[in-house]
Design a protein around this motif. Structure first.
Motif, PDB file in Angstrom:
ATOM      1  N   TYR A   1       0.851  -1.192   0.000  1.00 56.31           N
ATOM      2  CA  TYR A   1       0.000   0.000   0.000  1.00 56.31           C
ATOM      3  C   TYR A   1       0.886   1.241   0.000  1.00 56.31           C
ATOM      4  O   TYR A   1       2.030   1.200   0.468  1.00 56.31           O
ATOM      5  CB  TYR A   1      -0.901   0.026   1.237  1.00 56.31           C
ATOM      6  N   ASN A   2       0.342   2.340  -0.483  1.00 54.85           N
ATOM      7  CA  ASN A   2       1.091   3.590  -0.481  1.00 54.85           C
ATOM      8  C   ASN A   2       0.935   4.322   0.841  1.00 54.85           C
ATOM      9  O   ASN A   2      -0.129   4.305   1.461  1.00 54.85           O
ATOM     10  CB  ASN A   2       0.632   4.505  -1.631  1.00 54.85           C
ATOM     11  N   VAL A   3       2.014   4.947   1.279  1.00 55.85           N
ATOM     12  CA  VAL A   3       2.004   5.782   2.481  1.00 55.85           C
ATOM     13  C   VAL A   3       1.705   7.207   2.029  1.00 55.85           C
ATOM     14  O   VAL A   3       2.547   7.871   1.428  1.00 55.85           O
ATOM     15  CB  VAL A   3       3.364   5.736   3.209  1.00 55.85           C
ATOM     16  N   GLY A   4       0.498   7.673   2.286  1.00 58.74           N
ATOM     17  CA  GLY A   4       0.116   8.998   1.819  1.00 58.74           C
ATOM     18  C   GLY A   4      -0.125   9.005   0.320  1.00 58.74           C
ATOM     19  O   GLY A   4      -0.213   7.939  -0.326  1.00 58.74           O
ATOM     20  N   ARG A   5      -0.210  10.207  -0.237  1.00 59.44           N
ATOM     21  CA  ARG A   5      -0.558  10.338  -1.646  1.00 59.44           C
ATOM     22  C   ARG A   5       0.262  11.437  -2.309  1.00 59.44           C
ATOM     23  O   ARG A   5       0.761  12.341  -1.649  1.00 59.44           O
ATOM     24  CB  ARG A   5      -2.054  10.697  -1.798  1.00 59.44           C
ATOM     25  N   LEU A   6       0.374  11.322  -3.627  1.00 60.36           N
ATOM     26  CA  LEU A   6       0.859  12.396  -4.481  1.00 60.36           C
ATOM     27  C   LEU A   6      -0.194  12.602  -5.561  1.00 60.36           C
ATOM     28  O   LEU A   6      -0.750  11.632  -6.080  1.00 60.36           O
ATOM     29  CB  LEU A   6       2.200  12.035  -5.135  1.00 60.36           C
ATOM     30  N   ASP A   7      -0.459  13.854  -5.917  1.00 65.03           N
ATOM     31  CA  ASP A   7      -1.411  14.132  -6.981  1.00 65.03           C
ATOM     32  C   ASP A   7      -0.955  13.455  -8.274  1.00 65.03           C
ATOM     33  O   ASP A   7       0.236  13.214  -8.480  1.00 65.03           O
ATOM     34  CB  ASP A   7      -1.523  15.640  -7.223  1.00 65.03           C
ATOM     35  N   ALA A   8      -1.913  13.185  -9.155  1.00 65.05           N
ATOM     36  CA  ALA A   8      -1.585  12.529 -10.421  1.00 65.05           C
ATOM     37  C   ALA A   8      -0.575  13.340 -11.225  1.00 65.05           C
ATOM     38  O   ALA A   8       0.293  12.770 -11.900  1.00 65.05           O
ATOM     39  CB  ALA A   8      -2.854  12.309 -11.232  1.00 65.05           C
ATOM     40  N   ASP A   9      -0.654  14.664 -11.148  1.00 62.78           N
ATOM     41  CA  ASP A   9       0.258  15.505 -11.927  1.00 62.78           C
ATOM     42  C   ASP A   9       1.509  15.892 -11.155  1.00 62.78           C
ATOM     43  O   ASP A   9       2.255  16.791 -11.559  1.00 62.78           O
ATOM     44  CB  ASP A   9      -0.462  16.755 -12.447  1.00 62.78           C
ATOM     45  N   THR A  10       1.760  15.228 -10.025  1.00 64.83           N
ATOM     46  CA  THR A  10       2.980  15.433  -9.249  1.00 64.83           C
ATOM     47  C   THR A  10       3.791  14.150  -9.266  1.00 64.83           C
ATOM     48  O   THR A  10       3.249  13.062  -9.085  1.00 64.83           O
ATOM     49  CB  THR A  10       2.649  15.805  -7.787  1.00 64.83           C
TER      50      THR A  10
ATOM     51  N   LEU B   1       5.895   2.608  -0.557  1.00 63.77           N
ATOM     52  CA  LEU B   1       4.958   1.486  -0.639  1.00 63.77           C
ATOM     53  C   LEU B   1       5.367   0.459   0.411  1.00 63.77           C
ATOM     54  O   LEU B   1       6.547   0.143   0.541  1.00 63.77           O
ATOM     55  CB  LEU B   1       5.006   0.846  -2.031  1.00 63.77           C
ATOM     56  N   THR B   2       4.400  -0.060   1.151  1.00 62.47           N
ATOM     57  CA  THR B   2       4.722  -0.999   2.217  1.00 62.47           C
ATOM     58  C   THR B   2       3.540  -1.908   2.526  1.00 62.47           C
ATOM     59  O   THR B   2       2.399  -1.598   2.166  1.00 62.47           O
ATOM     60  CB  THR B   2       5.136  -0.239   3.508  1.00 62.47           C
ATOM     61  N   ASN B   3       3.826  -3.031   3.192  1.00 58.13           N
ATOM     62  CA  ASN B   3       2.763  -3.882   3.734  1.00 58.13           C
ATOM     63  C   ASN B   3       2.683  -3.731   5.248  1.00 58.13           C
ATOM     64  O   ASN B   3       2.011  -4.505   5.924  1.00 58.13           O
ATOM     65  CB  ASN B   3       2.979  -5.346   3.353  1.00 58.13           C
ATOM     66  N   ASP B   4       3.374  -2.729   5.780  1.00 65.69           N
ATOM     67  CA  ASP B   4       3.343  -2.409   7.209  1.00 65.69           C
ATOM     68  C   ASP B   4       2.217  -1.406   7.445  1.00 65.69           C
ATOM     69  O   ASP B   4       2.419  -0.191   7.345  1.00 65.69           O
ATOM     70  CB  ASP B   4       4.694  -1.846   7.648  1.00 65.69           C
ATOM     71  N   GLY B   5       1.038  -1.926   7.740  1.00 69.31           N
ATOM     72  CA  GLY B   5      -0.135  -1.065   7.880  1.00 69.31           C
ATOM     73  C   GLY B   5      -0.028  -0.062   9.008  1.00 69.31           C
ATOM     74  O   GLY B   5      -0.480   1.072   8.878  1.00 69.31           O
ATOM     75  N   ASP B   6       0.578  -0.463  10.118  1.00 71.72           N
ATOM     76  CA  ASP B   6       0.715   0.451  11.244  1.00 71.72           C
ATOM     77  C   ASP B   6       1.595   1.638  10.878  1.00 71.72           C
ATOM     78  O   ASP B   6       1.266   2.792  11.167  1.00 71.72           O
ATOM     79  CB  ASP B   6       1.306  -0.282  12.453  1.00 71.72           C
ATOM     80  N   LEU B   7       2.722   1.362  10.220  1.00 66.99           N
ATOM     81  CA  LEU B   7       3.603   2.451   9.812  1.00 66.99           C
ATOM     82  C   LEU B   7       2.920   3.361   8.800  1.00 66.99           C
ATOM     83  O   LEU B   7       3.012   4.587   8.893  1.00 66.99           O
ATOM     84  CB  LEU B   7       4.896   1.872   9.224  1.00 66.99           C
ATOM     85  N   ALA B   8       2.237   2.765   7.841  1.00 67.07           N
ATOM     86  CA  ALA B   8       1.566   3.563   6.812  1.00 67.07           C
ATOM     87  C   ALA B   8       0.531   4.493   7.435  1.00 67.07           C
ATOM     88  O   ALA B   8       0.420   5.661   7.058  1.00 67.07           O
ATOM     89  CB  ALA B   8       0.902   2.637   5.792  1.00 67.07           C
ATOM     90  N   HIS B   9      -0.212   3.985   8.412  1.00 71.78           N
ATOM     91  CA  HIS B   9      -1.248   4.794   9.059  1.00 71.78           C
ATOM     92  C   HIS B   9      -0.643   5.966   9.815  1.00 71.78           C
ATOM     93  O   HIS B   9      -1.104   7.109   9.699  1.00 71.78           O
ATOM     94  CB  HIS B   9      -2.067   3.933  10.011  1.00 71.78           C
ATOM     95  N   VAL B  10       0.422   5.698  10.579  1.00 70.44           N
ATOM     96  CA  VAL B  10       1.034   6.758  11.389  1.00 70.44           C
ATOM     97  C   VAL B  10       1.648   7.838  10.512  1.00 70.44           C
ATOM     98  O   VAL B  10       1.408   9.033  10.701  1.00 70.44           O
ATOM     99  CB  VAL B  10       2.100   6.170  12.339  1.00 70.44           C
ATOM    100  N   LEU B  11       2.448   7.439   9.523  1.00 68.86           N
ATOM    101  CA  LEU B  11       3.164   8.414   8.714  1.00 68.86           C
ATOM    102  C   LEU B  11       2.232   9.206   7.797  1.00 68.86           C
ATOM    103  O   LEU B  11       2.547  10.330   7.422  1.00 68.86           O
ATOM    104  CB  LEU B  11       4.249   7.724   7.892  1.00 68.86           C
ATOM    105  N   ALA B  12       1.109   8.613   7.429  1.00 64.01           N
ATOM    106  CA  ALA B  12       0.180   9.315   6.537  1.00 64.01           C
ATOM    107  C   ALA B  12      -0.811  10.188   7.294  1.00 64.01           C
ATOM    108  O   ALA B  12      -1.471  11.037   6.692  1.00 64.01           O
ATOM    109  CB  ALA B  12      -0.580   8.306   5.675  1.00 64.01           C
ATOM    110  N   HIS B  13      -0.916  10.008   8.605  1.00 60.19           N
ATOM    111  CA  HIS B  13      -1.907  10.759   9.367  1.00 60.19           C
ATOM    112  C   HIS B  13      -1.525  12.240   9.412  1.00 60.19           C
ATOM    113  O   HIS B  13      -0.386  12.583   9.733  1.00 60.19           O
ATOM    114  CB  HIS B  13      -2.009  10.210  10.792  1.00 60.19           C
ATOM    115  N   PRO B  14      -2.458  13.142   9.087  1.00 60.49           N
ATOM    116  CA  PRO B  14      -2.144  14.581   9.046  1.00 60.49           C
ATOM    117  C   PRO B  14      -1.564  15.130  10.344  1.00 60.49           C
ATOM    118  O   PRO B  14      -0.705  16.015  10.327  1.00 60.49           O
ATOM    119  CB  PRO B  14      -3.512  15.220   8.746  1.00 60.49           C
ATOM    120  N   SER B  15      -2.013  14.589  11.488  1.00 65.43           N
ATOM    121  CA  SER B  15      -1.542  15.117  12.765  1.00 65.43           C
ATOM    122  C   SER B  15      -0.074  14.799  13.025  1.00 65.43           C
ATOM    123  O   SER B  15       0.573  15.443  13.851  1.00 65.43           O
ATOM    124  CB  SER B  15      -2.389  14.558  13.912  1.00 65.43           C
ATOM    125  N   PHE B  16       0.445  13.791  12.310  1.00 69.13           N
ATOM    126  CA  PHE B  16       1.845  13.417  12.525  1.00 69.13           C
ATOM    127  C   PHE B  16       2.783  14.449  11.904  1.00 69.13           C
ATOM    128  O   PHE B  16       3.859  14.731  12.432  1.00 69.13           O
ATOM    129  CB  PHE B  16       2.114  12.029  11.958  1.00 69.13           C
TER     130      PHE B  16
END
Length: 263
Positions: free
Chosen positions: A109-118, A124-139
């Protein structure tokens, strides 16, 4: 011999063995690290060689760098091309990230996002906990962008970006802003353009584009060069690579900070 066999079959094992299994160092060197006070378990320094850890739940770090015991976890860096959406399956049929994950058996899964034109760095990771923490806006993980913008950017505009501007969803200020160069023409259609480097920890949607448009310099091209401790380096557009052991440790250390602060 039987003790070693039983220990291998459990998630709980001696600390030096766990470190050796994780590839940190040989067991003898790991013992030296422990005795020297360089190893922490759940935030506490451990110096006893008989200490045991549960590799399924305990958080261990060496010299402040987090250790990942689960060898099934994958951490991939992608230099995302423009025209690709940050999704594993796009409901509108646009090119998505699946083309970059086919070489791995794990479901990434991707950690966060980039716009299509960026373009630029995406994890990319299968570590769901890490992906959630690093992608969370409050972090608020720090990101560095290079933006080719229309017009000649002045020092006053750079100062305005770091001082703060008002957008429709509230005020925003760049952590850092730097003018890299300015030219009389650009490959994107003529006219003056400037190359600006912006460092932000905001996770707001299309924030760089909106900031630059607000100060009168619409973005022509945008690439993310850095995500937290990770640097894109020379990775070509459209290519992937696994993170190095040092990069994995730095990313895991960053993701564990909230847990350590709340303890």
């Amino acid at each position: 011999m039987s003790d070693e066999t039983n220990e291998t079959n459990e998630t709980t094992m001696r600390l030096q063995k766990a470190l050796a299994n994780a590839g940190v160092a040989s067991r003898r060197v790991a013992e030296e690290m422990i005795v020297a006070g360089r190893v922490r378990v759940n935030g506490q320094v451990v110096t006893e060689l008989g200490s045991r850890v549960d590799v399924a739940s305990d958080l261990v770090d060496v010299d402040g760098t987090a250790i990942q015991f689960d060898q099934s976890k994958r951490y991939i860096m992608l230099n995302k091309p423009t025209g690709v959406v940050s999704s594993m399956r796009d409901d509108r049929g646009r090119p998505d990230l699946r083309q970059f994950t086919k070489d791995w058996d794990e479901r990434l899964y991707n950690v966060g996002r980039l716009d299509a034109d960026t373009s630029g760095l995406l994890v990319l990771t299968n570590d769901g906990d890490l992906a959630h923490v690093l992608a969370h806006p409050s972090f608020g993980v720090t990101k560095v962008y290079l933006a080719r913008v229309r017009g000649r950017v002045t020092p006053a505009t750079i100062a305005r970006l770091t001082r703060g501007i008002e957008l429709e969803d509230g005020p925003i200020a760049a952590d850092k802003a730097r003018l890299k160069d300015a030219s009389s023409g650009s490959a994107t259609g003529g006219g003056a353009s400037s190359l600006v480097e912006l460092t932000l920890h905001s996770g707001r949607n299309r924030i760089v584009r909106r900031m630059m448009a607000e100060v009168g310099h619409p973005v022509l091209e945008l690439v993310r060069r850095q995500f937290g401790p990770l640097h894109l380096g020379t990775l070509p557009v459209g290519r992937t690579r696994e993170l190095t052991k040092i990069e994995r440790g730095a990313l895991l250390t960053l993701s564990r900070q909230p847990d350590q602060e709340n303890q």
